[in-house]
Design an enzyme around this catalytic site. Structure first.
Site, PDB file in Angstrom:
ATOM      1  CB  CYS A 177     -13.430 -23.922  20.318  1.00 57.38           C
ATOM      2  SG  CYS A 177     -12.986 -24.657  18.894  1.00 57.38           S
ATOM      3  CG  HIS A 348     -20.225 -32.873  18.698  1.00 57.68           C
ATOM      4  ND1 HIS A 348     -20.317 -31.681  18.528  1.00 57.68           N
ATOM      5  CD2 HIS A 348     -19.135 -33.290  18.085  1.00 57.68           C
ATOM      6  CE1 HIS A 348     -19.489 -31.104  17.768  1.00 57.68           C
ATOM      7  NE2 HIS A 348     -18.724 -32.013  17.324  1.00 57.68           N
ATOM      8  CD  GLU A 349     -17.184 -37.013  18.387  1.00 61.64           C
ATOM      9  OE1 GLU A 349     -16.664 -36.736  17.070  1.00 61.64           O
ATOM     10  OE2 GLU A 349     -16.737 -35.943  18.908  1.00 61.64           O
TER      11      GLU A 349
END
EC number: 3.4.24.-
Length: 903
Positions: A177, A348-349
């Protein structure tokens, strides 16, 4: 819109393999298959098993795709038996495939889709296993069993050999990340108003149990078309395969992905798609609203792009934007040779659209898959192996979003006349020609449906739906879906269908119920609510001067979003309340995560002092827009809301015109139909009925019809009777009062009554008589009525024998109590005795009869006497009878003076 050509990434750039959120991309040589670089894998031979054990295994069919498949995978260490069933609910009726001709003309095809090749299933012997495969060009997909994840893909130059790659061999490629962030462990449930929470919780369990349907459109841009060898059919199959995987991921959340269309930009991009993910997202969302929505109804649209986004971003989507016209969508970079990679990113989106935030350590999320085995889908940092499950935090975020009213469009059951691949009894979908469908006979638990024939059992009227109970339809007016917030409308059973009507809500621009705001996409957005979300309880919007001063800067801390060049845009004065949110109060720092920065601005005042304005700059990841901006639909002025960072009049929605047709007895819903009050009928609320709308069913139950009709008939009868009485009122008055004695007349007449006792003699009839006469009609006091009394002369001048009739009270004592009347010098000293024998002793002398009869209304007599006190000398006072107490003297009892009657 001018097309921005996609920039070709340099050959050294790697495919980004992690999920949406800021993810680092490992470097790999361009052109080499990732599946060749992931270390060890097993070679599996696949064959199709027949129901007859004596028939040898067959190769996987290339064109004919049966409804049910049993596939054997022969590995070096063991054999796996896969039970597969075609995912019939994946494709909705009316599914279209769209591409473009060289001149830009769009071509939309609606096919029969007999080549259905997308399956879901499990590994025999492991009930918790998950299989999602396609057989369009060999076996390809994912297999999860025994807490391990494998990816299956055909090997080149062979028809029955496959690579089975375990997750452990893919851990050398790990995404990190780029920013350690999280929206917070404070969910929307924590900050929503208390009343809304209580109302929402009443429907929480019902909402979560209901199946939600996302009608999805997937679009491939021109660069994706080129990456897939400009093969139109290959691109379409890839998009459907991605949707098949996403549907499998969301099934545990009781969410189904229903594909209503795929589109390929095979000529040029229809909007500007660049390496800037933020710009690409907003360009795509604008194209969706203006071009796609008018010609194709859907709930959400996702762009699969072959462009490599700059930085570490591989996807982006607005938070909690499902079902909105402006923001229900996202962009996904196709970063893997396998469709599974894009499917995980799309999931995820889509999670962000649902209101799901990233899973971080500080939230304490529970994930049933360990990080080294992929973790959960909403992890901000991940890579190979791909995550395929949702965490406990994601479930809580979804629940909070649904409670707040997000996803109003998800409760509509898609129309399915014939499932993808043809009608089939046992697929769980009630298709044309079927009365019910509860799945295969061995799995059917519905006692109303015959699983073998997909018909209703005897005496059964229905088998499925919220308006079906004990195989019978619920009566009309039965609530089947309550309102979840101040902008939602309830739905009721119609009595004619087993399913609850489609979800409806208040028209955009309608005032919120009990909240100072306007409804937008079924949600009431306010500045105060957003301040509480950012700063915690006690926060409130700052004065207007804060919005004007701060948002006119056009920098990261005060702006109205970004322009076409990705530069921060200054807010015009009228649009200031649609830029960065400005608050006061609350916590000392933002409560939405560790990466939220507090921005405080002091504005001096002319009269002295300063105004503190508190803004936020929140970096929640490359895949989420700035949450510090005022949300669309927020009230920015009286009669105005924020749209596209501009303060616009609510008249753009047409809410006033729509409300006029409801005659003031209902509200307008999002389908521009009237939702009527309980006793008025749709569609225009101008006739008596049972309320509700043509979309949501009647509010009141129809079994009250008999009672309602009875009440209405009774009212009409009473009105008719009253009208007759009014017409015959003079005749009735004569009949009722000409030959009838009033109560006071009866008091003056001699009738048997209880002999009064001494102590109560003077007040026995005083109070009742007074109350009665005060309500007496005035016309009873006329002289004509006084002369019409029949019993008065007999009562006074010729009294009956006192031994036969009990003693009555003297009427004048009702009007003139002795304690209020001055005594005349020669008047009687004491009242009449209680014993009738006293009156017998004075029978020789009778008092003189009165000159005039007593009036009909003794109480009104006082006023008359008052006006008549001026008399000529010698005129005898009417109505006062002397009360003898001893044998009467020979002379006449003197009359009392005039003042004796004055009160």
């Amino acid at each position: 819109m001018a097309e921005r050509p996609a920039r070709r990434a340099p050959p050294a750039r790697a495919l980004l393999l992690a999920l949406a959120g800021a993810l680092l991309a490992p470097r790999a040589a361009r052109g080499m298959s990732l599946w060749d670089q992931r270390g060890t894998y097993e070679v599996a031979r696949a064959s199709l098993l027949s129901k007859d054990p004596g028939i040898p295994g067959q190769s996987i069919p290339a064109k004919d795709h049966p409804d049910v498949l049993t596939v054997q995978l022969q590995l070096e260490s063991r054999d796996l038996i896969l039970s597969l069933e075609r995912n019939e609910g994946l494709i909705a009726n009316g599914f279209t495939e769209t591409h473009y001709l060289q001149d830009g003309t769009d071509v939309s095809l609606t096919r029969n889709h007999t080549d259905h090749c997308y399956y879901h299933g499990h590994v025999q012997g492991d009930a918790a296993s998950v299989v999602s495969l396609s057989t369009c060009s060999g076996l390809r997909g994912l297999i999860m069993f025994e807490n391990k994840t494998y990816s299956l893909e055909p090997m080149k130059n062979t028809t029955d050999s496959y690579k089975l790659v375990p997750a452990e061999s893919m851990t050398n490629i790990q995404g990190l990340c780029g920013s350690q962030h999280n929206k917070s462990n404070l969910t929307m449930e924590d900050v929503s108003p208390g009343t809304s929470q209580m109302r929402a919780r009443r429907h929480k369990r019902e909402t979560l149990k209901m199946t939600k349907y996302v009608e999805l459109v997937i679009v491939a841009d021109n660069r994706e078309f080129q990456r897939q060898g400009k093969d139109l059919e290959k691109v379409k199959q890839r998009l459907i395969e991605i949707a098949n995987h996403v549907d499998k991921f969301y099934r545990p959340l009781n969410i189904r992905i229903v594909l209503v269309g795929v589109e390929v930009w095979n000529d040029i991009d229809k909007c500007s798609i660049s390496q800037d993910p933020f710009t690409s997202l907003h360009e795509f969302l604008d194209w969706r609203k203006i071009k796609l929505l008018p010609r194709k109804s859907h709930d959400n649209a996702q762009l699969i792009s072959g462009v490599y986004f700059q930085g570490t971003t591989i996807g982006m989507a607005p938070i909690m934007s499902m079902c909105t016209a402006e923001q229900s969508g996202g962009v996904v970079m196709d970063h893997s040779d396998s469709p599974l990679g894009a499917a995980v990113t799309l999931a995820h989106e889509l999670g962000h659209n649902f209101g799901m935030n990233h899973d971080t350590l500080e939230r304490g999320c529970s994930c049933r898959m360990a990080a080294e085995k992929g973790g959960c889908i909403m992890n901000p940092s991940t890579g190979f192996p791909f995550p395929m499950v949702f965490s406990s935090c994601s479930r809580k975020d979804l629940e909070a979003s649904l409670e707040k009213g997000m996803g109003m469009c998800l409760f509509n059951l898609p129309e399915v006349k014939q499932a993808f691949g043809g009608r089939k009894c046992g697929n769980g979908y009630v298709e044309e020609g079927e009365e019910c469908d509860c799945g295969e006979p061995e799995e059917c638990t519905n006692r109303c449906c015959n699983a073998t024939t997909c018909t209703l059992k005897p005496d059964a009227v229905c088998a499925h739906g919220q308006c079906c109970e004990d195989c019978q339809l619920k009566p009309p007016g039965t609530a089947c879906r309550g309102s979840s917030n101040s902008c939602d409308l309830p739905e009721f059973c119609t009595g004619t269908a087993p399913h609850c009507p489609a979800n409806v809500y208040l028209h955009d621009g309608h005032p919120c119920q009990g909240v100072d705001g306007y409804c937008y996409n079924g949600i009431c957005q306010t500045h105060e609510q957003q301040c509480v979300t950012l700063w915690g309880p006690g926060a409130k919007p700052a004065p207007g001067i804060c919005f004007e001063r701060v948002n006119s800067a056009g920098d990261p801390y005060g702006n109205c979003g970004k322009d076409s060049k990705s530069a921060f845009a200054k807010c015009e004065l009228r649009d200031a309340k649609c830029g960065k949110i400005q608050c006061q109060g609350g916590a000392s720092r933002p409560v939405i995560g560790t990466n939220a920065v507090s921005i405080e601005t002091n504005i001096p005042q002319q009269e002295g002092g300063r105004i503190l304005c508190r803004g936020t700059h929140v970096y929640l990841g490359d895949d989420m827009p700035d949450p510090g901006l005022v949300l669309a639909g927020t009230k920015c002025a009286e009669g105005k809301i924020c749209l596209n960072r501009r303060c616009q009049n609510i008249s753009v929605f047409g809410v006033h015109k729509c409300a006029m047709q409801c005659h003031g007895r209902g509200v307008c819903n999002n389908r521009k139909n009237c939702h009527c009050e309980a006793h008025w009928a749709p569609p225009f609320c101008d006739k008596f009925g049972f309320g509700g709308s043509t979309d949501s069913g009647p509010i009141r139950q129809a079994d009250n019809q008999g009672l309602t009709v009875g009440i209405l008939v009774s009212i009409l009868c009473l009105l008719a009777a009253g009208f007759v009485v009014y017409l015959k009122r003079k005749t009735l008055m004569r009949l009722l009062f000409t030959h009838k004695k009033t109560t006071m007349e009866k008091l003056r007449c001699v009738h048997p009554s209880r002999t009064p006792s001494g102590p109560h003699l003077g007040q026995a009839h005083h109070t009742p008589g007074k109350g009665l006469l005060m309500n007496r009609a005035p016309h009873f006091n006329t002289p004509k009525d006084r002369h019409s009394l029949k019993c008065q002369n007999m009562d006074i001048s010729r009294p009956l024998d006192a031994r036969a009739v009990p003693q009555l009270q003297s009427p004048q004592r009702v009007l003139l109590p002795l304690h209020q009347t001055p005594r005349a010098p020669s008047g009687p000293a004491r009242p009449l005795p209680a014993s009738p024998a006293v009156r017998q002793a004075q029978g020789i002398r009778k008092p003189s009869p009165p000159q005039k009869p007593l009036p009909a209304d003794p109480l009104s007599r006082t006023s008359r006497l008052t006006s008549a006190l001026v008399r000529t000398p010698g005129q005898q006072e009417p109505g006062h009878r002397p009360a003898p107490i001893r044998p009467a003297p020979k002379h006449q009892v003197p009359r009392p003076s005039h003042n004796a009657y004055i009160k």
